[in-house]
Design an enzyme around this catalytic site. Structure first.
Site, PDB file in Angstrom:
ATOM      1  N   LYS A 212       0.843  -1.211   0.000  1.00 48.01           N
ATOM      2  CA  LYS A 212       0.000   0.000   0.000  1.00 48.01           C
ATOM      3  C   LYS A 212       0.870   1.250   0.000  1.00 48.01           C
ATOM      4  CE  LYS A 212      -3.700   2.260   2.644  1.00 48.01           C
ATOM      5  NZ  LYS A 212      -3.070   3.388   3.325  1.00 48.01           N
ATOM      6  N   HIS A 236      -1.553   7.941   0.817  1.00 41.13           N
ATOM      7  CA  HIS A 236      -1.836   7.867   2.255  1.00 41.13           C
ATOM      8  C   HIS A 236      -2.768   9.010   2.681  1.00 41.13           C
ATOM      9  CE1 HIS A 236      -0.107   5.492   5.773  1.00 41.13           C
ATOM     10  NE2 HIS A 236      -0.844   6.376   6.418  1.00 41.13           N
ATOM     11  N   ARG A 239      -1.043  12.279   3.875  1.00 39.84           N
ATOM     12  CA  ARG A 239      -0.580  12.427   5.260  1.00 39.84           C
ATOM     13  C   ARG A 239       0.902  12.175   5.469  1.00 39.84           C
ATOM     14  NH1 ARG A 239      -4.428  12.484   9.086  1.00 39.84           N
ATOM     15  NH2 ARG A 239      -3.389  11.116  10.564  1.00 39.84           N
TER      16      ARG A 239
HETATM   17  C1  LIG Z   1      -6.663   9.370  10.705  1.00 40.19           C
HETATM   18  C2  LIG Z   1      -6.036   8.487   9.676  1.00 40.19           C
HETATM   19  C3  LIG Z   1      -5.264   7.407  10.074  1.00 40.19           C
HETATM   20  C4  LIG Z   1      -4.667   6.567   9.128  1.00 40.19           C
HETATM   21  N1  LIG Z   1      -3.939   5.479   9.542  1.00 40.19           N
HETATM   22  C5  LIG Z   1      -3.416   4.623   8.625  1.00 40.19           C
HETATM   23  C6  LIG Z   1      -2.724   3.431   9.019  1.00 40.19           C
HETATM   24  O1  LIG Z   1      -2.563   3.131  10.196  1.00 40.19           O
HETATM   25  N2  LIG Z   1      -2.242   2.626   8.036  1.00 40.19           N
HETATM   26  C7  LIG Z   1      -2.409   2.898   6.711  1.00 40.19           C
HETATM   27  O2  LIG Z   1      -1.959   2.129   5.848  1.00 40.19           O
HETATM   28  N3  LIG Z   1      -3.058   4.016   6.308  1.00 40.19           N
HETATM   29  C8  LIG Z   1      -3.573   4.869   7.216  1.00 40.19           C
HETATM   30  N4  LIG Z   1      -4.271   5.991   6.799  1.00 40.19           N
HETATM   31  C9  LIG Z   1      -4.459   6.230   5.343  1.00 40.19           C
HETATM   32  C10 LIG Z   1      -5.726   5.542   4.818  1.00 40.19           C
HETATM   33  O3  LIG Z   1      -5.613   4.147   4.846  1.00 40.19           O
HETATM   34  C11 LIG Z   1      -6.053   5.943   3.373  1.00 40.19           C
HETATM   35  O4  LIG Z   1      -4.956   5.678   2.546  1.00 40.19           O
HETATM   36  C12 LIG Z   1      -6.459   7.403   3.206  1.00 40.19           C
HETATM   37  O5  LIG Z   1      -7.127   7.886   4.347  1.00 40.19           O
HETATM   38  C13 LIG Z   1      -7.362   7.550   1.970  1.00 40.19           C
HETATM   39  O6  LIG Z   1      -7.737   8.870   1.750  1.00 40.19           O
HETATM   40  P1  LIG Z   1      -9.174   9.490   2.201  1.00 40.19           P
HETATM   41  O7  LIG Z   1      -9.134   9.599   3.683  1.00 40.19           O
HETATM   42  O8  LIG Z   1      -9.193  10.805   1.523  1.00 40.19           O
HETATM   43  O9  LIG Z   1     -10.257   8.543   1.711  1.00 40.19           O
HETATM   44  C14 LIG Z   1      -4.860   6.829   7.747  1.00 40.19           C
HETATM   45  C15 LIG Z   1      -5.659   7.921   7.355  1.00 40.19           C
HETATM   46  C16 LIG Z   1      -6.254   8.735   8.294  1.00 40.19           C
HETATM   47  C17 LIG Z   1      -7.117   9.871   7.824  1.00 40.19           C
END
Ligand SMILES: Cc1cc2nc3c(=O)[nH]c(=O)nc-3n(C[C@H](O)[C@H](O)[C@H](O)COP(=O)(O)O)c2cc1C
Length: 338
Positions: A212, A236, A239
């Site tokens: 991922k 991600h 982020r």
């Molecule tokens: C608060 C938060 C925590 C996240 N934690 C993880 C995580 O622990 N592992 C991971 O692979 N992605 C993590 N992500 C990313 C999400 O899996 C995903 O890729 C992303 O949120 C998709 O975009 P969207 O929020 O605009 O739909 C996180 C995203 C957010 C908003």
């Protein structure tokens, strides 16, 4: 329960960590990481939204598609839709803590199952987060996929063993978590993987393995060569690095190269069934939904999650009818406006 009430309750429970904006586009929460936002200027978060907005559909209504097929097969399971819950962690430091990590992820997994699909679960700076995800899987007929951070090789292998014992459907690694200094500060170092290290990790489990956080064609090919059963085209949710393109921008070239050799998932900024159809037309086999699922779970628990997922499914169905798309497994790029 309706989405309006779910969103109002979520706004109260998320205590300002998320304002539950009319459109979740990363503007108001820019820079709030930890929190719900995108890193820095949040340009990567916004790029996801903007890239999807630029894609247009050709509306067609004179055709024989009256009952589109929405079910999606994934490693022996039949899901009700090609839409999964993205892995997310940090109920306390990202979302304000009105739910514990255990409750948060268990309700997400249960809600996904209720809607006929599955949730991925994540890994975070507190090692118990990965365990909360596995427990959620166990409590929900093992209908989860456990995503591990790019930790030290031997730590990953021990997490893989735990995931196998928990009976998850698949496992994987968010390779784009490589720069998370918060993890290092808490004594949980992460970092980039060499091709050999990635291959070693994938070879250490019999479970289907998902890489991922792929944003380039060469890394997609490398992931597949290393043995990945699937990749997630994702920044991600914006982020981890500012100034990255949106997933929808890079997806077509990646899908053209690796589709059929591995499953191609995509995420980032998906807010409607129309967005789902756009990513499928650009080459994804399925999409993941992130932040809207946090609103759903905080505002309505498992029922809120199921409600939000079913709404996306209905919107996808409608968009398929209005573009003449018969099957989510065969979405033609020609439904997109040139
Ligand atoms: C608060 C938060 C925590 C996240 N934690 C993880 C995580 O622990 N592992 C991971 O692979 N992605 C993590 N992500 C990313 C999400 O899996 C995903 O890729 C992303 O949120 C998709 O975009 P969207 O929020 O605009 O739909 C996180 C995203 C957010 C908003």
């Amino acid at each position: 329960m309706d989405m309006k009430t779910v969103r109002e309750d979520a706004r109260k429970k998320l205590k300002g960590f998320c304002r539950v904006c009319p459109v979740c586009d990363g503007r108001v929460c820019a820079g709030e990481v930890p929190g719900m936002g995108g890193l820095g200027t949040a340009s990567s978060f916004r790029a996801n939204i903007e890239a999807l907005a630029r894609v247009r559909l050709q509306m067609r209504t004179i055709h024989p598609v009256k009952e589109p097929k929405l079910s999606f097969s994934l490693w022996g399971r039949t899901l009700s839709m090609p839409i999964l819950v993205a892995p997310m962690t940090g109920s306390t430091y990202n979302m304000g803590g009105a739910m514990t990590e255990e409750q948060f992820v268990a309700e997400l997994a249960a809600g996904a199952l209720q809607a006929g699909t599955i949730a991925m679960t994540g890994d975070g700076a507190d090692p118990s987060m990965f365990g909360s995800g596995l427990a959620a899987g166990k409590a929900n007929r093992a209908s989860t996929i456990a995503i591990i951070k790019p930790r030290a090789q031997e730590v990953i292998v021990s997490y893989l063993r735990q995931a196998e014992e928990a009976g998850v459907l698949a496992t994987g690694m968010d390779v784009d978590g490589a720069g998370l200094v918060t993890m290092a500060m808490k004594g949980q170092p992460v970092g980039p993987k060499t091709f050999e290290e990635l291959r070693e990790v994938i070879g250490a489990t019999q479970l289907p393995f998902i890489v991922k956080g792929v944003m380039t064609v060469d890394e997609a090919e490398a992931a597949v060569r290393a043995g990945a059963a699937a990749i997630v085209v994702s920044n991600h949710g914006g982020r981890v690095l500012d100034s990255v393109p949106g997933a929808a921008e890079v997806l077509p070239a990646i899908a053209d190269r690796v589709k059929g050799k591995a499953m191609v998932f995509a995420d980032g900024g998906v807010r409607s069934g129309t967005d789902v159809l756009k990513l499928l037309a650009l080459g994804a086999d399925a999409v993941l939904i992130g932040r809207p699922m946090i609103t759903a779970v905080y505002g309505g628990g498992r029922d809120g999650v199921a409600l939000a997922l079913n709404q996306l499914r209905n919107e996808l169905l409608q968009a398929m009818l209005l573009t003449g798309t018969a099957d989510v497994g065969q979405v033609a790029r020609s439904i997109l406006a040139p």
